[in-house]
Motif scaffolding. Structure first.
Motif, PDB file in Angstrom:
ATOM      1  N   ASP A   1      85.054 -13.254 -23.297  1.00  7.38           N
ATOM      2  CA  ASP A   1      85.751 -14.503 -23.627  1.00  7.38           C
ATOM      3  C   ASP A   1      86.968 -14.758 -22.742  1.00  7.38           C
ATOM      4  OD1 ASP A   1      87.396 -12.511 -24.628  1.00  7.38           O
ATOM      5  OD2 ASP A   1      87.754 -13.500 -26.554  1.00  7.38           O
ATOM      6  N   ASN A   2      87.058 -14.057 -21.636  1.00  7.95           N
ATOM      7  CA  ASN A   2      88.145 -14.272 -20.689  1.00  7.95           C
ATOM      8  C   ASN A   2      87.767 -15.386 -19.717  1.00  7.95           C
ATOM      9  OD1 ASN A   2      89.976 -11.988 -21.441  1.00  7.95           O
ATOM     10  ND2 ASN A   2      88.099 -10.857 -21.030  1.00  7.95           N
ATOM     11  N   GLU A   3      88.775 -15.989 -19.117  1.00  7.59           N
ATOM     12  CA  GLU A   3      88.560 -17.083 -18.167  1.00  7.59           C
ATOM     13  C   GLU A   3      88.683 -16.566 -16.735  1.00  7.59           C
ATOM     14  OE1 GLU A   3      90.599 -21.327 -16.815  1.00  7.59           O
ATOM     15  OE2 GLU A   3      91.590 -20.079 -18.322  1.00  7.59           O
ATOM     16  N   LEU A   4      87.624 -16.695 -15.955  1.00  5.40           N
ATOM     17  CA  LEU A   4      87.662 -16.328 -14.544  1.00  5.40           C
ATOM     18  C   LEU A   4      88.358 -17.437 -13.775  1.00  5.40           C
ATOM     19  CD1 LEU A   4      86.676 -14.424 -12.227  1.00  5.40           C
ATOM     20  CD2 LEU A   4      84.699 -15.943 -12.045  1.00  5.40           C
ATOM     21  N   ILE A   5      89.389 -17.074 -13.021  1.00  6.15           N
ATOM     22  CA  ILE A   5      90.085 -18.086 -12.229  1.00  6.15           C
ATOM     23  C   ILE A   5      89.980 -17.829 -10.737  1.00  6.15           C
ATOM     24  CG2 ILE A   5      91.646 -18.856 -14.044  1.00  6.15           C
ATOM     25  CD1 ILE A   5      93.763 -17.008 -12.882  1.00  6.15           C
ATOM     26  N   GLY A   6      89.240 -16.805 -10.350  1.00 10.60           N
ATOM     27  CA  GLY A   6      89.016 -16.525  -8.938  1.00 10.60           C
ATOM     28  C   GLY A   6      88.396 -15.155  -8.764  1.00 10.60           C
ATOM     29  N   HIS A   7      87.734 -14.980  -7.628  1.00 11.05           N
ATOM     30  CA  HIS A   7      87.076 -13.703  -7.353  1.00 11.05           C
ATOM     31  C   HIS A   7      86.990 -13.518  -5.846  1.00 11.05           C
ATOM     32  CE1 HIS A   7      83.702 -10.839  -8.982  1.00 11.05           C
ATOM     33  NE2 HIS A   7      84.504 -10.229  -8.112  1.00 11.05           N
ATOM     34  N   TYR A   8      87.485 -12.389  -5.358  1.00 13.87           N
ATOM     35  CA  TYR A   8      87.474 -12.079  -3.928  1.00 13.87           C
ATOM     36  C   TYR A   8      86.882 -10.688  -3.735  1.00 13.87           C
ATOM     37  CZ  TYR A   8      88.984 -10.975   0.764  1.00 13.87           C
ATOM     38  OH  TYR A   8      88.989 -10.621   2.077  1.00 13.87           O
ATOM     39  N   LEU A   9      86.020 -10.574  -2.751  1.00 13.57           N
ATOM     40  CA  LEU A   9      85.363  -9.309  -2.452  1.00 13.57           C
ATOM     41  C   LEU A   9      85.339  -9.117  -0.946  1.00 13.57           C
ATOM     42  CD1 LEU A   9      83.855  -7.077  -4.033  1.00 13.57           C
ATOM     43  CD2 LEU A   9      81.778  -8.417  -3.792  1.00 13.57           C
ATOM     44  N   CYS A  10      85.626  -7.888  -0.494  1.00  7.30           N
ATOM     45  CA  CYS A  10      85.567  -7.622   0.943  1.00  7.30           C
ATOM     46  C   CYS A  10      85.118  -6.191   1.204  1.00  7.30           C
ATOM     47  CB  CYS A  10      86.907  -7.886   1.626  1.00  7.30           C
ATOM     48  SG  CYS A  10      88.191  -6.653   1.322  1.00  7.30           S
ATOM     49  N   GLN A  11      84.768  -5.962   2.444  1.00  6.45           N
ATOM     50  CA  GLN A  11      84.339  -4.633   2.869  1.00  6.45           C
ATOM     51  C   GLN A  11      85.534  -3.685   2.923  1.00  6.45           C
ATOM     52  OE1 GLN A  11      82.466  -4.464   6.731  1.00  6.45           O
ATOM     53  NE2 GLN A  11      81.534  -2.497   6.299  1.00  6.45           N
ATOM     54  N   GLY A  12      85.264  -2.466   2.530  1.00  5.70           N
ATOM     55  CA  GLY A  12      86.258  -1.400   2.650  1.00  5.70           C
ATOM     56  C   GLY A  12      85.641  -0.247   3.415  1.00  5.70           C
ATOM     57  N   LYS A  13      86.492   0.626   3.871  1.00  8.16           N
ATOM     58  CA  LYS A  13      85.972   1.780   4.618  1.00  8.16           C
ATOM     59  C   LYS A  13      85.317   2.767   3.652  1.00  8.16           C
ATOM     60  CE  LYS A  13      90.707   3.216   4.983  1.00  8.16           C
ATOM     61  NZ  LYS A  13      91.105   1.864   4.692  1.00  8.16           N
ATOM     62  N   ILE A  14      84.343   3.472   4.163  1.00  9.96           N
ATOM     63  CA  ILE A  14      83.636   4.509   3.409  1.00  9.96           C
ATOM     64  C   ILE A  14      84.323   5.841   3.687  1.00  9.96           C
ATOM     65  CG2 ILE A  14      81.421   5.724   3.230  1.00  9.96           C
ATOM     66  CD1 ILE A  14      81.260   2.952   2.119  1.00  9.96           C
ATOM     67  N   ARG A  15      84.389   6.679   2.691  1.00  8.67           N
ATOM     68  CA  ARG A  15      85.001   8.000   2.876  1.00  8.67           C
ATOM     69  C   ARG A  15      84.290   8.766   3.989  1.00  8.67           C
ATOM     70  NH1 ARG A  15      83.841   7.926  -2.378  1.00  8.67           N
ATOM     71  NH2 ARG A  15      82.624   9.838  -2.233  1.00  8.67           N
ATOM     72  N   PRO A  16      85.031   9.524   4.792  1.00  6.93           N
ATOM     73  CA  PRO A  16      84.447  10.248   5.936  1.00  6.93           C
ATOM     74  C   PRO A  16      83.280  11.156   5.553  1.00  6.93           C
ATOM     75  CG  PRO A  16      86.830  10.322   6.051  1.00  6.93           C
ATOM     76  CD  PRO A  16      86.482   9.693   4.731  1.00  6.93           C
ATOM     77  N   GLU A  17      83.335  11.806   4.402  1.00  5.07           N
ATOM     78  CA  GLU A  17      82.239  12.704   4.014  1.00  5.07           C
ATOM     79  C   GLU A  17      80.940  11.943   3.760  1.00  5.07           C
ATOM     80  OE1 GLU A  17      84.713  12.102   0.195  1.00  5.07           O
ATOM     81  OE2 GLU A  17      85.116  12.375   2.319  1.00  5.07           O
ATOM     82  N   VAL A  18      81.040  10.693   3.323  1.00  7.37           N
ATOM     83  CA  VAL A  18      79.838   9.884   3.122  1.00  7.37           C
ATOM     84  C   VAL A  18      79.237   9.506   4.473  1.00  7.37           C
ATOM     85  CG1 VAL A  18      78.929   7.718   2.190  1.00  7.37           C
ATOM     86  CG2 VAL A  18      80.633   9.031   0.887  1.00  7.37           C
ATOM     87  N   ILE A  19      80.099   9.098   5.400  1.00  7.99           N
ATOM     88  CA  ILE A  19      79.615   8.753   6.748  1.00  7.99           C
ATOM     89  C   ILE A  19      78.955   9.975   7.383  1.00  7.99           C
ATOM     90  CG2 ILE A  19      80.315   8.083   9.084  1.00  7.99           C
ATOM     91  CD1 ILE A  19      82.430   6.282   7.819  1.00  7.99           C
ATOM     92  N   GLU A  20      79.564  11.129   7.240  1.00  9.77           N
ATOM     93  CA  GLU A  20      78.990  12.346   7.821  1.00  9.77           C
ATOM     94  C   GLU A  20      77.622  12.651   7.215  1.00  9.77           C
ATOM     95  OE1 GLU A  20      78.288  15.089  10.421  1.00  9.77           O
ATOM     96  OE2 GLU A  20      80.018  13.756  10.528  1.00  9.77           O
TER      97      GLU A  20
END
Length: 170
Positions: free
Chosen positions: A98-117
């Motif tokens: 029952d909350n009102e959404l007034i905006g939403h932003y999403l962007c790429q973030g870096k992946i932890r080094p151990e995941v990349i490895e």
């Protein structure tokens, strides 16, 4: 109030930028009190994406909020492909109740080094796996994110929705 969950620092970086813009403090989701929840009319809530949805801390927080105005912002390891970002946003927004959404932003973030490895090892084991190669390239390209452009886009999204804060519903 700015509340955020951040596993690798990406969402905290966005929360810090909003804190500087708004001149209010940001706090980790796990530290918000029941009194703070009750006293605030609006929240800027930061989350990290876990398997196509927001993290568990954010899910818990959203169940405690009722009749609030909410601006969501989040980070994930994938670059914006449109459809995937839209699907993530829809899943998170479905938790608002029952909350009102007034905006939403999403962007790429870096992946932890151990995941990349781990992906590098898998890519060596399966050099013909195109999907795996694309994922690895995406993760490596994301090392610089969230970057200054991502932060500027977040602040623009915040400024656009700012006039909606505490305004009566129409």
């Amino acid at each position: 109030m700015i509340v955020y969950a951040s596993k690798s620092g990406n969402t905290k970086q966005l929360a810090d930028a909003l804190e500087k813009e708004m001149l209010v403090r940001s706090i980790p989701t796990a530290e918000i009190s029941e009194e703070e929840i009750a006293s605030c009319l609006s929240f800027l809530i930061g989350y990290w994406v876990n398997q196509g949805n927001c993290d568990e801390e954010t899910k818990k927080l959203l169940t405690k909020l009722h009749g609030k105005q909410i601006f969501l912002f989040g980070t994930l390891g994938a670059k914006d492909s449109g459809n995937y970002y839209d699907a993530v946003k829809q899943r998170v927004e479905a938790l608002l109740g029952d909350n009102e959404l007034i905006g939403h932003y999403l962007c790429q973030g870096k992946i932890r080094p151990e995941v990349i490895e781990r992906y590098r090892v898998m890519a060596k084991q399966k050099p013909d796996d195109e999907h795996l190669q694309m994922q690895l390239e995406n993760y490596e390209a994301g090392i610089t994110h969230p970057d200054q452009n991502d932060i500027q886009l977040l602040l623009e999204a915040y400024r656009c929705m700012k006039s909606k804060l505490h305004a009566p519903k129409r």
